[in-house]
Scaffold this motif. Structure first.
Motif, PDB file in Angstrom:
ATOM      1  N   SER A   1       0.853  -1.183   0.000  1.00  0.00           N
ATOM      2  CA  SER A   1       0.000   0.000   0.000  1.00  0.00           C
ATOM      3  C   SER A   1       0.893   1.238   0.000  1.00  0.00           C
ATOM      4  O   SER A   1       1.519   1.574   1.001  1.00  0.00           O
ATOM      5  CB  SER A   1      -0.918  -0.020   1.232  1.00  0.00           C
ATOM      6  N   ASP A   2       0.958   1.883  -1.150  1.00  0.00           N
ATOM      7  CA  ASP A   2       1.784   3.085  -1.308  1.00  0.00           C
ATOM      8  C   ASP A   2       0.972   4.257  -0.777  1.00  0.00           C
ATOM      9  O   ASP A   2       0.027   4.704  -1.419  1.00  0.00           O
ATOM     10  CB  ASP A   2       2.146   3.237  -2.787  1.00  0.00           C
ATOM     11  N   GLU A   3       1.338   4.726   0.404  1.00  0.00           N
ATOM     12  CA  GLU A   3       0.565   5.778   1.070  1.00  0.00           C
ATOM     13  C   GLU A   3       1.361   7.068   1.180  1.00  0.00           C
ATOM     14  O   GLU A   3       1.253   7.815   2.153  1.00  0.00           O
ATOM     15  CB  GLU A   3       0.088   5.267   2.444  1.00  0.00           C
ATOM     16  N   ILE A   4       2.140   7.344   0.152  1.00  0.00           N
ATOM     17  CA  ILE A   4       2.998   8.528   0.216  1.00  0.00           C
ATOM     18  C   ILE A   4       2.183   9.819   0.161  1.00  0.00           C
ATOM     19  O   ILE A   4       2.667  10.876   0.554  1.00  0.00           O
ATOM     20  CB  ILE A   4       4.096   8.485  -0.869  1.00  0.00           C
ATOM     21  N   TYR A   5       0.930   9.738  -0.309  1.00  0.00           N
ATOM     22  CA  TYR A   5       0.063  10.922  -0.337  1.00  0.00           C
ATOM     23  C   TYR A   5      -0.940  10.933   0.825  1.00  0.00           C
ATOM     24  O   TYR A   5      -1.865  11.726   0.832  1.00  0.00           O
ATOM     25  CB  TYR A   5      -0.683  11.002  -1.677  1.00  0.00           C
ATOM     26  N   ARG A   6      -0.758  10.033   1.767  1.00  0.00           N
ATOM     27  CA  ARG A   6      -1.755   9.896   2.831  1.00  0.00           C
ATOM     28  C   ARG A   6      -2.036  11.202   3.576  1.00  0.00           C
ATOM     29  O   ARG A   6      -3.186  11.504   3.895  1.00  0.00           O
ATOM     30  CB  ARG A   6      -1.277   8.851   3.854  1.00  0.00           C
TER      31      ARG A   6
END
Lengths: 418, 418
Positions: free
Chosen positions: B192-197
């Protein structure tokens, strides 16, 4: 899939030391020296570089690196240079970018073979000559490449290390020429890992010839600041690609890998690189002091091992020695030590001495050889400063004490002079 | 082997601008904001961290990152955390560490597929739902995985992006649950790429649910500081691994890759990470200001595109929109525009507008879609400061001017409202 053994041993040492154990740590190639104040200032100044910028590194940083190589008989333009978070990343990118299998000296720095595995390559190991490491024996190289092709492998890449890790020796120009001739005849691309280049102990006694001078069209040079300036934790690596179409294609392929794996070297680190690779006087002074220290302690450790009955190539660059306890194999075997794994374990268990056994570097498991990094023997930060300034660092109490402990450890191995 | 298209376009823009061309650059996901002074101070303070240290990052930096995740309903210990020079490096390491093939939403951020290529994986692309991107349609996901297995492929890894790059939308909790259920049924590991979370525009209107909350034993979360704080050029990425044996094994495998590719995140950057991930007030304030700005401008760009006849998912996180000119296909086709490559080229040639065509993101080449990053529209550094502080940044003259130019560009495409 295992952690790089040198880094793993380094973590093990940290843990055991945290538990109060006293260890002599010879298993990690870190030039532990105080950071030069000007480097810290450059890093701070580089903080404004927050944008991604060009993948290969900004023009000004690449130009500085080009100047560094150009001053070393390797005329270089900024277009030939790629910066990265460590030369390790560049070596990995080269293995991903170049098809086929890889030829390594045996022994060689442990990461080359591990990276080959990730890149889906087979490793063809070729023994080093008696005089030095970092390059394969030329005749053995030719045979090994042909034999590999005969059994369906596709050797395309040859990695050399000048000066060498693990043996701490620099291949002489004549040998470099011979190896390059074989590489040309067999059409191997050469990766010349020159991260210890500025740590040749005596450049007059052991002159440096880069494969890129001999075979410019087929040699990529990698280097970095981790070893020469002791800032491994800052992760600054560089590569110099050949001129011409082949070099350009290869550089483009490595930049493509870079764009998908690390994007670019951190901007503040590029700022540091730009400063260092211009080689201002304070950098040259620090390098000179470091070389003096590394050479003196490496030679002292070499003498400890030879006094204990091992053979050992005299170190001429970097901060490693690679002793061979073959002359005392009989006596070691009587005590259950028949290979490098047991040898390393015994030194750790009996004496708290941590070394990197040769089989982890591609060497024969039954060899009685290990790598000893001598650069962690300089003590704490104050002691490192004393050592850098000392005329004869080996006579400093904190250095001579650890050398004495090491000598006791190798002497405590089944007695060699009783 | 080609350079990552977003980075390549970024370099192209720099070159053409250097030649005096005026371009509207929407092809690069860089949150270009002035560096927060405290970040620069932390970097300078971190200069003393010159040693390699642990591969995964020092204990204190990992603990800070663990705290960050723990405050987001993901209880985390420092042992579950790995830092790296960018989350891109961690995503690559995950692809090298996990065997089998990879399933991606279609479209998806361009580097996932490129990394799969380097790791010897095949990509199984699954269309996104109509409402949002970053996750595949659950029913289509199940069908695609089974079809891939039927033809001998081995899908093992599913990459999700929350909020999404390129669509700028956040998958709602219900959809995340459905996708996680399919992943569990088909035994896929989720990245889960959550770099913009931290860039969800309105967390109340569009609540964030991490797959790691739904499927904790099979989800790795990646993140970093490039997007939230606009320091892409500092290269700070993190990963959070599952608890339990499977998570531990996977973390060890990624640390092994790290040890052979980048060694460790640069020490000074670890110092910065330790500070940021503790989330002091000034960091929270900057994040809040950034989110306000990104949301306002992304919505304005969305409106420009829909006014020109495109459909476009309303952006809810990050700084992207992904318009679809399908409704005006007939008119575009009359002028030779039949796919995303032509659409991108026409915008560049006619109007100097640079976008990332959808086919470079795995989307259908005949789709009339592209990614527009809206984060480079904030002007120079002074203008960025004004934009961060403005109640309505879209009404600032320098922002409204570039929006007007963009509107003219998409209107100049074969007329849509004539």
């Amino acid at each position: 899939m295992t952690v790089s053994p040198n880094l793993a041993l380094n973590q093990l040492v940290d843990q055991r030391r945290a538990n109060g154990e006293s260890l002599v740590h010879l298993a990690f190639g870190e030039a532990r020296l105080p950071v030069l104040p000007e480097l810290a200032r450059q890093l701070a100044e580089g903080a404004r570089r927050t944008a991604y910028g060009p993948i290969a590194g900004g023009e000004s940083a690449r130009a500085a690196v080009a100047g560094y190589f150009s001053r070393r008989r390797l005329p270089t333009s900024a277009d030939q240079v790629v910066l990265a978070p460590g030369s390790k990343a560049l070596l990995m990118a080269l293995q991903l970018a170049v098809p086929g299998d890889v030829v390594l000296p045996r022994p060689a720095w442990n990461s080359y073979a591990a990276q080959a595995g990730y890149a889906g390559k087979q490793v063809i190991g070729v023994p080093i000559p008696a005089a030095c490491g970092g390059v394969p024996d030329p005749a053995a190289l030719r045979r090994a490449v042909r034999a590999a092709r005969a059994r369906g492998r596709d050797p395309r890449l040859l990695v050399l290390t000048l000066p060498d890790n693990p043996t701490g020796t620099l291949a002489p120009p004549s040998l470099v020429r011979e190896v390059c001739a074989v590489a040309a005849a067999e059409d191997l691309l050469i990766v010349s890992d020159e991260i210890y280049r500025d740590l040749v102990h005596d450049p007059v006694a052991t002159p440096f010839l880069s494969p890129a001078e001999v075979a410019p069209e087929r040699t990529v040079v990698t280097s970095g600041l981790s070893k020469s300036l002791g800032i491994g934790g800052w992760r600054v690596g560089v590569a110099r690609f050949p001129v011409g179409e082949r070099g350009q294609r290869l550089r483009d392929a490595v930049v493509s890998v870079a764009s998908e794996v690390w994007s670019t070297l951190a901007g503040p680190m590029q700022h540091v690189a730009e400063y260092v690779y211009a080689e201002p006087p304070e950098i040259r002074d620090r390098l000179a002091a470091g070389v003096r220290l590394h050479g003196a302690v490496a030679r002292a450790v070499h003498d400890v091992f030879t006094r204990s009955g091992a053979t050992c190539r005299p170190p001429t660059g970097g901060f490693y020695v690679y002793p061979d306890f073959e002359p005392v194999r009989g006596r070691l075997a009587d005590h259950g030590i028949a290979g490098s794994a047991e040898l390393g374990r015994r030194l750790l268990d009996d004496s708290g001495v941590v070394v990197l056994p040769g089989h982890l570097l591609g060497d024969e498991p039954r060899g009685l050889r290990f790598k000893a990094a001598t650069s962690l023997l300089y003590g704490d930060e104050d002691q490192q400063r004393q050592a850098l300034a000392a005329d004869d660092p080996v006579r400093l109490p904190h250095v001579s004490a650890v050398l004495a402990r090491l000598e006791e450890a190798v002497t405590r191995l089944p007695p060699t002079r009783s």
